[in-house]
Structure formats: structure tokens, C-alpha cells
Design a protein around this motif. Structure first.
Motif, PDB file in Angstrom:
ATOM      1  N   ARG A   7      23.500  33.096  42.157  1.00  0.00           N
ATOM      2  CA  ARG A   7      23.628  34.581  41.712  1.00  0.00           C
ATOM      3  C   ARG A   7      22.755  34.678  40.570  1.00  0.00           C
ATOM      4  O   ARG A   7      23.277  33.667  39.499  1.00  0.00           O
ATOM      5  CB  ARG A   7      25.026  34.868  41.720  1.00  0.00           C
ATOM      6  CG  ARG A   7      25.707  34.898  43.078  1.00  0.00           C
ATOM      7  CD  ARG A   7      27.101  35.239  42.881  1.00  0.00           C
ATOM      8  NE  ARG A   7      27.956  35.088  44.034  1.00  0.00           N
ATOM      9  CZ  ARG A   7      28.883  35.388  44.222  1.00  0.00           C
ATOM     10  NH1 ARG A   7      29.774  35.911  43.243  1.00  0.00           N
ATOM     11  NH2 ARG A   7      29.789  35.315  45.131  1.00  0.00           N
ATOM     12  N   LYS A  45      32.248  37.187  37.390  1.00  0.00           N
ATOM     13  CA  LYS A  45      31.977  35.890  37.492  1.00  0.00           C
ATOM     14  C   LYS A  45      30.583  35.335  37.087  1.00  0.00           C
ATOM     15  O   LYS A  45      30.320  34.151  36.694  1.00  0.00           O
ATOM     16  CB  LYS A  45      31.910  35.449  38.983  1.00  0.00           C
ATOM     17  CG  LYS A  45      33.541  35.648  39.651  1.00  0.00           C
ATOM     18  CD  LYS A  45      33.479  35.287  41.185  1.00  0.00           C
ATOM     19  CE  LYS A  45      34.584  35.848  41.639  1.00  0.00           C
ATOM     20  NZ  LYS A  45      34.581  35.924  43.191  1.00  0.00           N
ATOM     21  N   THR A  46      29.539  36.217  36.945  1.00  0.00           N
ATOM     22  CA  THR A  46      28.085  35.875  36.794  1.00  0.00           C
ATOM     23  C   THR A  46      27.575  36.336  35.525  1.00  0.00           C
ATOM     24  O   THR A  46      26.605  35.677  34.878  1.00  0.00           O
ATOM     25  CB  THR A  46      27.289  36.254  37.925  1.00  0.00           C
ATOM     26  OG1 THR A  46      27.355  37.740  38.207  1.00  0.00           O
ATOM     27  CG2 THR A  46      27.804  35.598  39.334  1.00  0.00           C
ATOM     28  N   HIS A  74      39.369  37.008  40.826  1.00  0.00           N
ATOM     29  CA  HIS A  74      39.891  35.561  41.301  1.00  0.00           C
ATOM     30  C   HIS A  74      39.618  35.636  42.929  1.00  0.00           C
ATOM     31  O   HIS A  74      39.941  34.507  43.445  1.00  0.00           O
ATOM     32  CB  HIS A  74      40.876  35.137  40.965  1.00  0.00           C
ATOM     33  CG  HIS A  74      40.807  34.844  39.476  1.00  0.00           C
ATOM     34  ND1 HIS A  74      39.981  34.092  39.038  1.00  0.00           N
ATOM     35  CD2 HIS A  74      41.523  35.231  38.281  1.00  0.00           C
ATOM     36  CE1 HIS A  74      39.845  34.051  37.435  1.00  0.00           C
ATOM     37  NE2 HIS A  74      40.979  34.978  37.080  1.00  0.00           N
ATOM     38  N   ARG A  75      39.574  36.875  43.389  1.00  0.00           N
ATOM     39  CA  ARG A  75      39.454  37.142  44.931  1.00  0.00           C
ATOM     40  C   ARG A  75      37.954  36.831  45.380  1.00  0.00           C
ATOM     41  O   ARG A  75      36.879  37.570  44.688  1.00  0.00           O
ATOM     42  CB  ARG A  75      39.801  38.134  45.435  1.00  0.00           C
ATOM     43  CG  ARG A  75      41.433  38.222  45.169  1.00  0.00           C
ATOM     44  CD  ARG A  75      42.122  39.523  45.828  1.00  0.00           C
ATOM     45  NE  ARG A  75      42.292  39.014  47.315  1.00  0.00           N
ATOM     46  CZ  ARG A  75      43.141  39.716  48.105  1.00  0.00           C
ATOM     47  NH1 ARG A  75      43.271  40.951  47.530  1.00  0.00           N
ATOM     48  NH2 ARG A  75      43.164  39.380  49.382  1.00  0.00           N
ATOM     49  N   ARG A  76      37.575  36.197  46.276  1.00  0.00           N
ATOM     50  CA  ARG A  76      36.232  35.839  46.784  1.00  0.00           C
ATOM     51  C   ARG A  76      35.231  36.995  47.173  1.00  0.00           C
ATOM     52  O   ARG A  76      34.246  36.870  47.048  1.00  0.00           O
ATOM     53  CB  ARG A  76      36.359  34.715  47.766  1.00  0.00           C
ATOM     54  CG  ARG A  76      35.021  33.822  47.813  1.00  0.00           C
ATOM     55  CD  ARG A  76      35.374  32.700  48.779  1.00  0.00           C
ATOM     56  NE  ARG A  76      34.265  32.442  49.652  1.00  0.00           N
ATOM     57  CZ  ARG A  76      34.047  31.576  50.389  1.00  0.00           C
ATOM     58  NH1 ARG A  76      34.929  30.660  50.559  1.00  0.00           N
ATOM     59  NH2 ARG A  76      33.037  31.144  51.187  1.00  0.00           N
ATOM     60  N   GLN A  77      36.068  38.016  47.517  1.00  0.00           N
ATOM     61  CA  GLN A  77      35.312  38.830  48.168  1.00  0.00           C
ATOM     62  C   GLN A  77      34.920  40.002  47.117  1.00  0.00           C
ATOM     63  O   GLN A  77      34.148  41.074  47.344  1.00  0.00           O
ATOM     64  CB  GLN A  77      36.038  39.727  49.247  1.00  0.00           C
ATOM     65  CG  GLN A  77      36.621  38.850  50.494  1.00  0.00           C
ATOM     66  CD  GLN A  77      38.228  38.382  50.113  1.00  0.00           C
ATOM     67  OE1 GLN A  77      38.429  38.486  48.831  1.00  0.00           O
ATOM     68  NE2 GLN A  77      39.049  38.188  50.968  1.00  0.00           N
ATOM     69  N   ARG A  78      35.263  39.908  45.823  1.00  0.00           N
ATOM     70  CA  ARG A  78      35.125  40.838  44.839  1.00  0.00           C
ATOM     71  C   ARG A  78      34.090  40.529  43.891  1.00  0.00           C
ATOM     72  O   ARG A  78      33.936  39.163  43.288  1.00  0.00           O
ATOM     73  CB  ARG A  78      36.351  41.290  44.327  1.00  0.00           C
ATOM     74  CG  ARG A  78      37.246  41.816  45.416  1.00  0.00           C
ATOM     75  CD  ARG A  78      38.408  42.577  44.858  1.00  0.00           C
ATOM     76  NE  ARG A  78      39.222  43.115  45.961  1.00  0.00           N
ATOM     77  CZ  ARG A  78      40.659  42.923  46.147  1.00  0.00           C
ATOM     78  NH1 ARG A  78      41.169  42.587  44.883  1.00  0.00           N
ATOM     79  NH2 ARG A  78      41.137  43.397  46.945  1.00  0.00           N
TER      80      ARG A  78
END
Length: 126
Positions: A7, A45-46, A74-78
Motif C-alpha cells: 500500500r 494503518k498506512t 484494527h478491522r481488516r476491511q477498514r
């Protein structure tokens, strides 16, 4: 060997954003500041801590300039957690999530980098 795509924080991202819980008010964030639910704070996250970005709600076209001050979601889809204040300005629904685009507009400020590099110390005893 499979191709792994990283990313890139300088590119526009699209995905779901969720709203920080107001109950986290006053807790420390990754950059050392305390969480204010009315602030322009987001967690990414990025994107680098201290950087600014333009977040646009893809459903209604509203956009807000925000500052990255925490890590998450901390949810992968977000792709982003936004403060309740940002969510209100974006017109996010009461379900707590919305499809957004995130466009970086400025890197971390010199002050943010200096604050991040300064180690945190406990209170001095007298």
C-alpha cells in the motif's frame, strides 16, 4: 513467486471508514496526544503520523481535511477510523461506517516529527 503489492501512502485510497468510540476521549494516541472526539483526528494503518489528508464521503460528496494521529483501524476491511467530529462533518450514517476516499495532502510537520522523536518521561519527583 506471487506478486505482493504494498500500500502506497501517497496514493488515493478507497474503502470503509469507521467511527472512534467517544468513550476513548482523553486516552493517548500513537503520536502521544490525547484523543478529543471533536477534533480532526483519524487513525490510519498506512499514512505517516502527523500527515494531513482529505477524506471524502463517497455517498454524499462531503469532504474534510484531517490529521493522522493514531494507528488503526484494527478491522481488516477498514482503511480509516475517524473521530466523531469528523464523522459528523462527513455526514456519516448512524451505522458507524461509510465508503470514503483518502487523499494525502501533506506529510508530517517538522514539529510532529520532533515530538514523535522525543522520548516520553514520567513526572519529575519533587
Amino acid at each position: 513467486m506471487p506478486v505482493v503489492r504494498s500500500r502506497r501512502p501517497h496514493r488515493v485510497q478507497r474503502g470503509h471508514a469507521s467511527i472512534y468510540a467517544s468513550q476513548l476521549a482523553g486516552r493517548r494516541m500513537a503520536d502521544g496526544s490525547r484523543f478529543d472526539p471533536r477534533s480532526d483526528t483519524v487513525a490510519s494503518k498506512t499514512l505517516p503520523l502527523g500527515s494531513r489528508a482529505r477524506v471524502t464521503n463517497l455517498r454524499n460528496g462531503r469532504s474534510v481535511t484531517v490529521r493522522v494521529r493514531d494507528r488503526g483501524p484494527h478491522r481488516r476491511q477498514r482503511i480509516l477510523d475517524v473521530s466523531p467530529g469528523v464523522a459528523r462533518r462527513l455526514g456519516m450514517p448512524s451505522t458507524g461506517t461509510a465508503m470514503v476516499s483518502v487523499a494525502p495532502i501533506a506529510g508530517p510537520s517538522v514539529t510532529s516529527r520532533a515530538e514523535a522523536a522525543t522520548p516520553r518521561r514520567g513526572r519529575a519527583r519533587r
